[in-house]
Write an enzyme that holds these catalytic residues in place. Structure first.
Site: not given
Ligand code: PSU
Ligand code: MN
Length: 305
Positions: A26, A88, A108, A143-144, A161
């Protein structure tokens, strides 16, 4: 061309046409997940590790409205330098960015979508998005997770995390039928640490076993992906008390500042790095290396299966 918005880089296209292993990567981790220049160094090293392990890397991103399955080193450098100025891009951003011919760093979710369009089955990253703490009020769910429920790509990560609610994240995945597989462990790793107190669905000990499970799901025509949780190597794992305190402080500060929406995850990641003085960055880099090594082996086993 399968898709008029998609550019598959020649090396990746050649590998796919000949049934050779390919590993997707990614680009949000490059533009939003790590500082320059470590982001670029890591992204380029990751590609070398994949090659050393007998697979072809395909770093995915959106450039000038084109979906790229396999970015060049120059494109990676550009994403790394521009950092958070690159949008993003999650699923809801994909069509608008392409219609406007803009750039996008793929999360992701969008990396899975583009990998699937290109015919790539295996994707390695650091951590995935999930159900945020307090989601019962904010409804902040990445959305992942929805993408894992519907797109047939296997995602290798180091767990999630604990900026997230790991228990709710697992419940969400269970509801949507996404298998969570622990590599050499029954416990869900928590990214910076090998332990979380939560269990994965199945423990698997070889890349062959993981590839076979995924192949079976695809053969059956079951929609959706699989999540492989690969614990950070012991020597790079962080002290649980230190990292948990940093995470708690970061979550508290995000709340105080009223950070919401797509800014939440990048804010928390940057804050944690600031609080831990950069030692979390080294752990982050090493766990990504560890994940791409495993992903290369799974991709090889998948092709030989
Ligand atoms: N968690 C991490 N490192 C990251 C991300 C998440 O530890 O870089 C990034 C990834 O690209 C993941 C995105 O798909 O953040 C998720 O963002 P959101 O929670 O806004 O969907
Ligand atoms: Mn969110």
């Amino acid at each position: 061309m399968l898709n008029k918005y998609l550019d598959i880089n020649p090396e990746v296209a050649e590998a796919l046409a000949n049934g050779k292993p390919v590993v997707a990567l990614e680009s949000t981790i490059i533009s939003h997940g790590m500082p320059y220049p470590q982001n670029v160094e890591t992204a380029l090293t990751v590609q070398n590790i994949i090659r050393e392990n007998g697979a072809v890397p395909a770093t995915i991103g959106i450039i000038g409205g084109r979906l790229k399955a396999g970015m060049t080193n120059e494109e990676i450098e550009y994403f790394g330098k521009k950092g958070a100025q690159i949008a993003k891009a999650s699923r809801r951003d994909l069509a608008v960015l392409c219609a406007r011919k803009e750039d996008g760093a793929t999360t992701v979710a969008t990396t899975m979508i583009i990998a699937n369009m290109a015919g790539i089955k295996i994707f390695a990253t650091g951590g995935i998005g999930g159900v945020h703490r307090g989601a019962e009020v904010t409804m902040d769910i990445s959305a992942d997770l929805e993408e894992l429920a519907q797109t047939p790509v296997m995602v290798i990560c180091a767990g999630a995390k604990s900026i997230l609610d790991l228990g709710l994240t697992l419940e969400y995945l269970e509801t949507h039928g996404v298998p969570v597989l622990g590599y050499g462990t029954k416990e869900l790793p928590a990214f910076f640490t090998r332990k979380s107190g939560f269990s994965v669905d199945y423990r698997m000990d070889t890349p062959e076993e993981l590839a076979a499970a995924f192949k079976t799901q695809a053969d059956m025509g079951l929609k959706g992906g699989m999540l492989v949780a690969n614990p950070i190597p012991e020597e790079y794992s962080m002290d649980e008390t230190v990292i948990n305190k940093a995470i708690a402080d970061a979550v508290e500060e995000a709340k105080t500042l009223g950070i919401t929406g797509k800014e939440t995850t990048p804010f928390l990641l940057a804050k944690i790095k600031e609080i831990t003085g950069g030692s979390s960055l080294e752990s982050n880099i090493q766990l990504v290396f560890n994940n791409v090594r495993l992903a290369s082996k799974i991709a090889k086993a998948y092709c030989e299966n």
